[in-house]
Design a protein around this motif. Structure first.
Motif, PDB file in Angstrom:
ATOM      1  N   SER A 470      60.759 -28.589 -65.166  1.00  0.00           N
ATOM      2  CA  SER A 470      60.976 -27.274 -65.760  1.00  0.00           C
ATOM      3  C   SER A 470      60.061 -26.257 -65.080  1.00  0.00           C
ATOM      4  O   SER A 470      58.829 -26.354 -65.159  1.00  0.00           O
ATOM      5  CB  SER A 470      60.687 -27.297 -67.262  1.00  0.00           C
ATOM      6  N   PHE A 471      60.672 -25.279 -64.425  1.00  0.00           N
ATOM      7  CA  PHE A 471      59.870 -24.240 -63.772  1.00  0.00           C
ATOM      8  C   PHE A 471      59.110 -23.401 -64.799  1.00  0.00           C
ATOM      9  O   PHE A 471      57.957 -23.018 -64.575  1.00  0.00           O
ATOM     10  CB  PHE A 471      60.769 -23.335 -62.921  1.00  0.00           C
ATOM     11  N   GLU A 472      59.729 -23.131 -65.941  1.00  0.00           N
ATOM     12  CA  GLU A 472      59.067 -22.340 -66.977  1.00  0.00           C
ATOM     13  C   GLU A 472      57.860 -23.083 -67.543  1.00  0.00           C
ATOM     14  O   GLU A 472      56.789 -22.496 -67.736  1.00  0.00           O
ATOM     15  CB  GLU A 472      60.050 -22.013 -68.099  1.00  0.00           C
ATOM     16  N   GLU A 473      58.022 -24.350 -67.821  1.00  0.00           N
ATOM     17  CA  GLU A 473      56.911 -25.133 -68.382  1.00  0.00           C
ATOM     18  C   GLU A 473      55.766 -25.249 -67.368  1.00  0.00           C
ATOM     19  O   GLU A 473      54.590 -25.111 -67.728  1.00  0.00           O
ATOM     20  CB  GLU A 473      57.403 -26.523 -68.773  1.00  0.00           C
ATOM     21  N   ALA A 474      56.123 -25.497 -66.121  1.00  0.00           N
ATOM     22  CA  ALA A 474      55.088 -25.614 -65.092  1.00  0.00           C
ATOM     23  C   ALA A 474      54.310 -24.314 -64.967  1.00  0.00           C
ATOM     24  O   ALA A 474      53.075 -24.314 -64.852  1.00  0.00           O
ATOM     25  CB  ALA A 474      55.724 -25.993 -63.761  1.00  0.00           C
ATOM     26  N   PHE A 475      55.001 -23.197 -64.982  1.00  0.00           N
ATOM     27  CA  PHE A 475      54.335 -21.909 -64.873  1.00  0.00           C
ATOM     28  C   PHE A 475      53.416 -21.678 -66.068  1.00  0.00           C
ATOM     29  O   PHE A 475      52.266 -21.250 -65.915  1.00  0.00           O
ATOM     30  CB  PHE A 475      55.379 -20.788 -64.776  1.00  0.00           C
ATOM     31  N   LYS A 476      53.906 -21.955 -67.267  1.00  0.00           N
ATOM     32  CA  LYS A 476      53.125 -21.730 -68.481  1.00  0.00           C
ATOM     33  C   LYS A 476      51.825 -22.538 -68.465  1.00  0.00           C
ATOM     34  O   LYS A 476      50.761 -22.040 -68.855  1.00  0.00           O
ATOM     35  CB  LYS A 476      53.964 -22.079 -69.699  1.00  0.00           C
TER      36      LYS A 476
END
Length: 522
Positions: A470-476
């Motif tokens: 998940s790109f969103e989870e990794a960024f967060k």
């Protein structure tokens, strides 16, 4: 004794007693006319005698302090009181170079940390001076006192010295602002500080223009010539603002850091590069019907820092393995040691690579991941360097036009560079996820000669995306790590503040992709 040679009425007077004497002192009643002797030359009329030669007037001179004082007076938009004075060649040379030296010294503060002077870059700035001197040579008449009560003017040399000194105060304020911005960017990035910066900058530019206008009007003595000169000045100033100028100071290379090799250009290298793009485009794996495939484009255009080579190679390998994009990634890289294995990262090759990927993928269902890493500028362009090959900087508009032109729908874009938040508005749409290493007004961190990876690339891709799809989870999860590491590293110009924007349409596509990759055997 009688003076037989005397022609006057006192012939018995001894000449030795009273003479010689002035004939004008003899009364008319005591004079007799004298007939000229035959053959004697006629006496000349004194009124017809030529006037004695007068040596030419030397030009007036002022002391060194006088030129400086009158130049500063012109900075206050007052007429200089130099008359027809001319500076000596030594005065003109020293005063112009001294003003330049003050600005170069202040420009040193634009580069935090150790820096080296770039003589070639400094010399390249003088084109503007040469253009203005040429325009002034046309506009300013020679030094001479003017007729009938008009005030005298001092010619081109006087204009050069006075104008150089007159614009110095405004230039020093602008250079000081830029130096302060380099060390304290947070002061000027938002709110009142932002408007204060541009307000002061605009006021100083206006003072710069007015000082030039007042001086040229005084020296040219013609509104038409003054107007032409000011048009040239505006054009030169605009050109200097439009194109990013070369800095007279550059960050000193780390003594312990490895220096990248230099590219050696030859016809064989050019021919190999042309064939390499075609070979790698033809080798791309085709899309799989019914499967949301991941395709990748990794772009590293700055050859002078090895960190970008390492980081782009890491991301390319990450996409091929955890994201099941084996054979579906194009890696464009500027580096002297990879000219035979990697296509050069240029704007032209960027467009060609996007088109090659679009030809292989399902443009409506597959996902293209674009990763760009380089230095970033405040105008939101990515630095590109591959000397002696000339590579222009990369703008967000270039990438947007390439993606739109190729018709690729679903996009994940990551920009690892300073000020990269400025890419978001240009690239954002409902079918795009875009994340950046910094917001539009802050620097990112970790792109030095001794850096293994940038802070953004390490935290998001090398660490978090190895444990999640998940790109969103990794960024967060990566953002607090980046902030902590910047504090520990002593970053003193504010938190980089990485950004992310997720389009409504791409969110569901990435969720389905995450579920497929999680279900695949590792």
């Amino acid at each position: 004794m009688r003076d037989r040679q005397s022609t006057h009425v006192w012939p018995d007077t001894l000449p030795s007693q009273f003479g010689p004497y002035d004939l004008d002192e003899v009364p008319e009643t005591h004079r007799t006319s004298v007939e000229p002797q035959p053959g004697a030359p006629a006496p000349e009329d004194p009124a017809l005698q030529p006037a004695p030669a007068v040596p030419p007037a030397q030009p007036a001179r002022l002391a060194w302090a006088g030129w400086v004082a009158e130049g500063l007076r012109a900075a206050l938009l007052k007429q200089p009181r130099t008359g027809a004075a001319l500076p000596t060649p030594l005065q003109a040379l020293v005063l112009v170079l001294l003003c330049s030296a003050l600005l170069v010294g202040l420009e040193r503060l634009h580069t935090p940390g150790p820096a080296v002077f770039q003589l070639g870059n400094w010399l390249s700035h003088w084109w503007a001076m040469l253009v203005l001197v040429g325009a002034a040579w046309w506009a300013v008449p020679p030094a001479a006192p003017l007729a009938d009560g008009e005030r005298p003017a001092g010619g081109l040399a006087a204009w050069l010295v006075l104008s150089t000194v007159a614009v110095l105060p405004a230039a020093l304020v602008v250079y000081g602002l830029m130096a302060l911005g380099a060390h304290r960017p947070a002061w000027w990035s938002t709110g009142v500080g932002y408007w204060a910066f541009w307000g002061i900058y605009g006021a100083m530019m206006l003072a710069y223009m007015l000082a030039h206008a007042v001086l040229m009007a005084r020296f040219a003595r013609s509104w038409a010539r003054t107007a032409v000169f000011m048009a040239v000045l505006l054009a030169v100033t605009g050109a200097g603002m439009t194109y990013v100028p070369l800095q007279s100071w550059a960050a000193a290379p780390a003594e312990d850091g490895p220096r990248p090799a230099r590219l050696r250009l030859s016809q064989a290298v050019f021919e190999a590069q042309q064939a390499l793009m075609q070979q790698q485009a033809e080798a791309l794996a085709a899309e799989r019907p019914g499967v949301t495939d991941v395709y990748g484009l990794v772009f590293a255009p700055y050859a002078r820092e090895n960190v970008f080579r390492r980081e782009s190679s890491m991301v390319a390998k990450l996409l091929e393995e955890p994201f099941d994009a084996q054979g579906r990634v194009l890696h464009l890289l500027n580096h002297a040691e990879t000219a035979d294995t990697h296509v050069w990262a240029t704007p032209e090759n960027l467009e060609d690579a996007v088109n090659a990927l679009a030809a292989r993928m399902d443009k409506d269902n597959d996902v293209l991941v674009v990763y760009m890493t380089s230095h970033g500028a405040q105008n939101h362009q990515l630095a590109a360097s591959h000397w002696p090959l000339e590579v222009p900087p990369i703008s967000p508009e270039m990438l947007r036009e390439a993606l739109d032109g190729a018709g690729i729908r679903h996009r994940v874009v990551a920009i690892s560079a300073c000020y990269s938040g400025g890419w978001i508005d240009t690239l954002a749409n409902p079918s795009t996820l875009i994340m950046t290493a910094a917001d539009a007004t802050h620097t990112s961190y970790g792109c030095g000669a001794l850096s293994e990876l940038t802070f953004f690339g390490r935290a998001v891709f090398d660490e978090q995306l190895r444990s999640t799809h998940s790109f969103e989870e990794a960024f967060k999860k990566a953002v607090p790590l980046i902030q902590q590491r910047e504090v520990e590293a002593g970053k003193n110009d504010g938190f980089s503040n990485p950004q992310i924007r997720v389009g409504a349409e791409i969110a569901s596509v990435l969720k389905s992709l995450e579920e497929r990759l999680n279900a695949a055997p590792r």
